[in-house]
Design a protein around this motif. Structure first.
Motif, PDB file in Angstrom:
ATOM      1  N   LEU A  89       0.842  -1.197   0.000  1.00 29.50           N
ATOM      2  CA  LEU A  89       0.000   0.000   0.000  1.00 29.50           C
ATOM      3  C   LEU A  89       0.875   1.244   0.000  1.00 29.50           C
ATOM      4  N   PHE A  90       0.469   2.248  -0.762  1.00 33.56           N
ATOM      5  CA  PHE A  90       1.156   3.534  -0.780  1.00 33.56           C
ATOM      6  C   PHE A  90       0.167   4.629  -0.404  1.00 33.56           C
ATOM      7  N   VAL A  91       0.565   5.484   0.523  1.00 32.89           N
ATOM      8  CA  VAL A  91      -0.235   6.651   0.889  1.00 32.89           C
ATOM      9  C   VAL A  91       0.352   7.857   0.172  1.00 32.89           C
ATOM     10  N   LEU A  92      -0.492   8.520  -0.628  1.00 36.53           N
ATOM     11  CA  LEU A  92      -0.049   9.667  -1.417  1.00 36.53           C
ATOM     12  C   LEU A  92      -0.750  10.933  -0.941  1.00 36.53           C
ATOM     13  N   GLY A  93      -0.036  12.050  -1.035  1.00 37.63           N
ATOM     14  CA  GLY A  93      -0.635  13.321  -0.649  1.00 37.63           C
ATOM     15  C   GLY A  93       0.422  14.369  -0.382  1.00 37.63           C
ATOM     16  N   GLU A  94      -0.020  15.434   0.302  1.00 38.98           N
ATOM     17  CA  GLU A  94       0.882  16.538   0.619  1.00 38.98           C
ATOM     18  C   GLU A  94       1.274  16.471   2.091  1.00 38.98           C
ATOM     19  N   ALA A 151       2.322  -1.842  -6.590  1.00 36.17           N
ATOM     20  CA  ALA A 151       1.293  -1.313  -5.694  1.00 36.17           C
ATOM     21  C   ALA A 151       0.009  -2.120  -5.834  1.00 36.17           C
ATOM     22  N   ASP A 152      -0.552  -2.522  -4.712  1.00 40.83           N
ATOM     23  CA  ASP A 152      -1.876  -3.142  -4.699  1.00 40.83           C
ATOM     24  C   ASP A 152      -2.960  -2.112  -4.429  1.00 40.83           C
ATOM     25  N   LEU A 153      -2.586  -1.048  -3.707  1.00 39.64           N
ATOM     26  CA  LEU A 153      -3.569  -0.021  -3.372  1.00 39.64           C
ATOM     27  C   LEU A 153      -2.873   1.315  -3.200  1.00 39.64           C
ATOM     28  N   LEU A 154      -3.459   2.348  -3.801  1.00 44.49           N
ATOM     29  CA  LEU A 154      -3.034   3.728  -3.565  1.00 44.49           C
ATOM     30  C   LEU A 154      -4.089   4.398  -2.699  1.00 44.49           C
ATOM     31  N   VAL A 155      -3.663   4.931  -1.559  1.00 47.41           N
ATOM     32  CA  VAL A 155      -4.554   5.698  -0.694  1.00 47.41           C
ATOM     33  C   VAL A 155      -4.227   7.170  -0.944  1.00 47.41           C
ATOM     34  N   VAL A 156      -5.189   7.902  -1.523  1.00 46.81           N
ATOM     35  CA  VAL A 156      -4.918   9.261  -1.989  1.00 46.81           C
ATOM     36  C   VAL A 156      -5.658  10.262  -1.099  1.00 46.81           C
TER      37      VAL A 156
END
Length: 759
Positions: A89-94, A151-156
């Motif tokens: 899982l990857f958490v994306l953002g600012e 990546a299996d999931l992107l948490v945006v």
């Protein structure tokens, strides 16, 4: 005539010319690009780069440069290839997703704790790929790279930095949207991703963004954005396009709306609507003033009435909408309160944070995607909960917990088939705090930078800033006092010990534990913990700096302790033992000139003059104007009958410290009594000695003894006898009997009409 012999038409000539016109420059550019790459010029522009040992990938510390961003991603080590049967899982953002002010307690960390507790049998990797100072143009590129790395999931969780900053409204001149053209932005980003583009930037000096700029209140006032500025719509359009591409990057995507602090953080800027006449503004100000007066008195209904009169004249003024929101909350009308607080956010002229337009775009994009690939979590519903935000958008520990708890069902729904059955329970906030070792010390550590931040623009322009800042500073002072208590310090240590026993390989725990140990001035232990972290990430310079700083502090602390021991031994007259202690200290800090001087001084006392001279000369190499070393080395040279060198050093000491009584006394003594006749100067010695004796309380036994010797050197024996007698009497009066005896021996020489010279 065959076809080969037919004359070429003008049309074919034109085609060839055009082809050459394009091909030759492109070939030259391509050759230059490859040449720069082969020469090792420039830097990689991908988000992921090979880890130093080749075992996997880490975030690229220079990734942000392509986007005019000097910030770095929080480091991690990602194995390659992805381990079998592992969910990534990857958490994306600012910055809010990053975890500002401390990513070790971010939403990604808390989400990982929850998933591991609920699905202990699952093999999970949760990576924080969020960064400060970026927006959707950057996150789109990061998402694509995450897709290529299993990546299996992107948490945006993004949307706070769209309107302000790079590629925001300010990227285009007012009245124009040319600078916000999406093809133009992407073309410029592509160009800066080439080595040739980097070389051009460097040549043209376009790297000033690497140096932080001081942004005062005038800067923020100048850069306010009208609520109806047409550039806003262009930014929203770009955000929609970027978010759409993130959803189409390959992996499953959990989209989240963005929570902002509607209730406790007033707008950072307000502007009146365009076209408001002077008369209208005067009526607006009168109505607003009456609303303020009634609000201060608790007359909320009257306050609302006057605020609404102002809103009929100009409802775009963000502070007015915020005041209406406060008033309706005081009246218990929460739906209308939320409506006006949301409008205050939308009309904010300094829009650092997502607004309702951004969040609606997120909802719309989620609805357009296949539900088995993309899901929506409406975290914006958290915007009115208390105690979730440090300031405008950044989340407290509780805020990150609540966000992770809100995201969790969406994560599980998208990964349900791979996660398997839930065999554990979702941890409470306290259990997450224990797992991540969030202590009162950490609360203090996180509060400090936030209070410093809110003391500066643009926060200083907010409604009620002085009152709110005073409360924050008082709370910080209370936390600091609480942490001074030994019981609180011990409790924080025990929480870290327990967390490390459960998760000994968690480098972030060790990082924070090192900071706690350093705060307790246990620098040696802090350096040992930080060394483990620094060795794991040798390319991440902040960790290297921290380790070296703790190591230096540990050395300084140990050296300080040794110097105290050595000084105490000197006071007791145990000079040989003191010399051994100073030697231990020098082994730790051979660059400290003061240590060389201390050791040289005690070696003189033990008779090891040659060794003393070596250390004193080293002290002066390290610090040429260090007066104590000049004095000690002068004394050493005088003891070895090198009067010229001794005089030169004493003069230098007196030049550096003209008021030094000790330097004047020692210089005059060698001038009067030195063993080298060529260096003696009785007249100068007399002048120096008389000056010393004429000073307040200057007629000490030592100064009088010097003056007598100087008189004798110039042949003034009667004066020498008189002054030496006074010196002897003063020494006896002070109980300095051994000194009195030595003066008496010299007095006898003066009576015999003989000066005193060093043997």
């Amino acid at each position: 005539m065959t076809d080969d012999n037919k004359p070429k038409t003008p049309h074919r000539h034109l085609v060839w010319r055009l082809a050459l016109t394009l091909i030759v420059p492109l070939a030259l550019l391509a050759a230059t690009e490859w040449g720069l790459r082969l020469a090792g010029m420039g830097h990689p522009t991908t988000f992921f780069v090979k880890h130093h040992d080749g075992t996997g990938y880490s975030p690229n510390a220079q990734f942000g440069w392509r986007y005019r961003c000097r910030e770095m991603a929080w480091p991690f080590l990602m194995s390659s290839p992805k381990p079998a049967n592992t969910l990534r899982l990857f958490v994306l953002g600012e910055s809010a997703a990053y975890g500002t002010p401390d990513p070790t307690f971010s939403v990604s960390r808390q989400l990982e704790v929850m998933l591991r507790a609920q699905y202990p049998q699952a093999r999970l990797e949760v990576f924080n790929t969020a960064m400060m100072g970026i927006n959707s143009h950057v996150i789109r590129d990061i998402a694509r790279e995450c897709a290529r790395h299993g990546a299996d999931l992107l948490v945006v969780y993004m949307g706070n930095n769209e309107l302000i900053g790079a590629y925001g409204v300010g990227a285009a001149a007012e009245g124009s949207t040319v600078g916000l053209s999406l093809p133009l932005i992407r073309a410029s980003l592509w160009a800066r991703g080439t080595r040739l583009g980097q070389a051009t930037d460097r040549f043209l000096g376009k790297r000033d963004w690497l140096t932080p700029k001081d942004q005062d209140e005038a800067f923020f006032q100048k850069n306010r954005i009208h609520p109806d500025d047409p550039r806003r719509e262009k930014v929203y359009k770009n955000f929609r396009a970027n978010l759409h591409e993130v959803c189409r990057s390959g992996p499953k995507v959990l989209l989240s709306t963005v929570a902002v602090n509607l209730r406790d953080c007033p707008p950072l800027g307000s502007l009146h609507r365009r076209g408001l006449t002077a008369a209208e503004q005067a009526r607006w100000e009168e109505a607003y003033r009456r609303g303020e007066t009634n609000a201060e008195r608790g007359n909320w209904s009257e306050a609302v009435r006057h605020y609404q009169i102002a809103a009929e004249l100009d409802g775009q003024f963000a502070d007015l909408q915020y005041r209406l929101g406060q008033a309706f909350e005081a009246l218990g009308d929460l739906p209308r309160s939320r409506h006006h607080l949301s409008l205050a956010c939308d009309y904010n002229a300094m829009p650092f944070g997502a607004n309702s337009h951004i969040n609606q775009i997120i909802r719309d994009i989620a609805q357009q995607q296949p539900p088995d690939r993309v899901r929506l979590v409406d975290a914006a519903e958290l915007s009115l909960e208390p105690d979730l935000f440090w300031e405008h958008v950044h989340l407290t520990f509780r805020g990150n917990y609540r966000l992770a708890r809100t995201l969790l069902p969406g994560v599980v729904a998208l990964l349900e088939a791979s996660l398997g059955p839930a065999t554990g329970t979702i941890p409470s906030e306290d259990e997450c705090a224990a797992a991540l070792a969030y202590t009162r010390w950490d609360e203090l550590k996180l509060t400090q930078p936030v209070v410093r931040l809110t003391a500066r623009p643009p926060f200083t322009a907010q409604l009620d800033h002085a009152r709110r800042q005073a409360r924050a500073e008082a709370a910080l002072a209370a936390l600091a006092r609480e942490f001074q208590q030994p019981t609180q310090q011990q409790q924080s240590l025990e929480i870290y010990h327990a967390a490390l026993r459960r998760s000994p390989d968690d480098w972030m725990l060790r990082h924070n534990y090192a900071e706690l140990l350093a705060a307790l001035r246990r620098f040696e232990e802090a350096a040992a913990q930080m060394k483990l972290v620094a060795d794991r990430f040798p390319r991440y310079t902040p960790f290297q700096w921290m380790w070296r700083a703790y190591l230096a502090a540990a050395t300084e602390t140990r050296v300080t302790e040794l110097v105290k021991q050595g000084n105490e031994l000197c006071r007791q007259g145990r000079f040989a033992e003191a010399a051994q202690i100073y030697r231990h200290a020098l082994a730790l800090a051979p660059q400290l000139h003061g240590l060389h001087n201390n050791l040289g001084g005690v070696l003189l006392r033990t008779g090891a003059t040659n060794e003393a001279i070596a250390h004193l000369e080293e002290a002066l190499k390290l610090s040429p104007d260090y007066v104590p070393a000049l004095m000690n080395l002068g004394t050493a040279y005088a003891a070895t009958r090198n009067d010229a060198a001794a005089i030169r050093l004493f003069r230098r000491a007196l030049e550096r410290e003209p008021g030094s009584r000790d330097a004047a006394l020692k210089l005059a003594w060698v001038l009067a009594t030195g063993c080298d006749p060529a260096q003696r100067n009785g007249a100068e010695a007399v002048r120096l000695a008389e000056t010393l004796c004429q000073a307040p309380n200057g007629r000490t036994p030592g100064a009088l003894d010097l003056l007598a010797a100087a008189y004798a050197e110039t042949g003034r024996f009667d004066d020498a006898i008189r002054v030496a007698t006074e010196a002897q009497e003063e020494a006896i009066r002070r109980g300095l009997l051994s000194q009195a005896a030595v003066i008496g021996e010299r007095l006898q020489r003066y009576k015999n009409r003989q000066p005193y010279h060093a043997p």
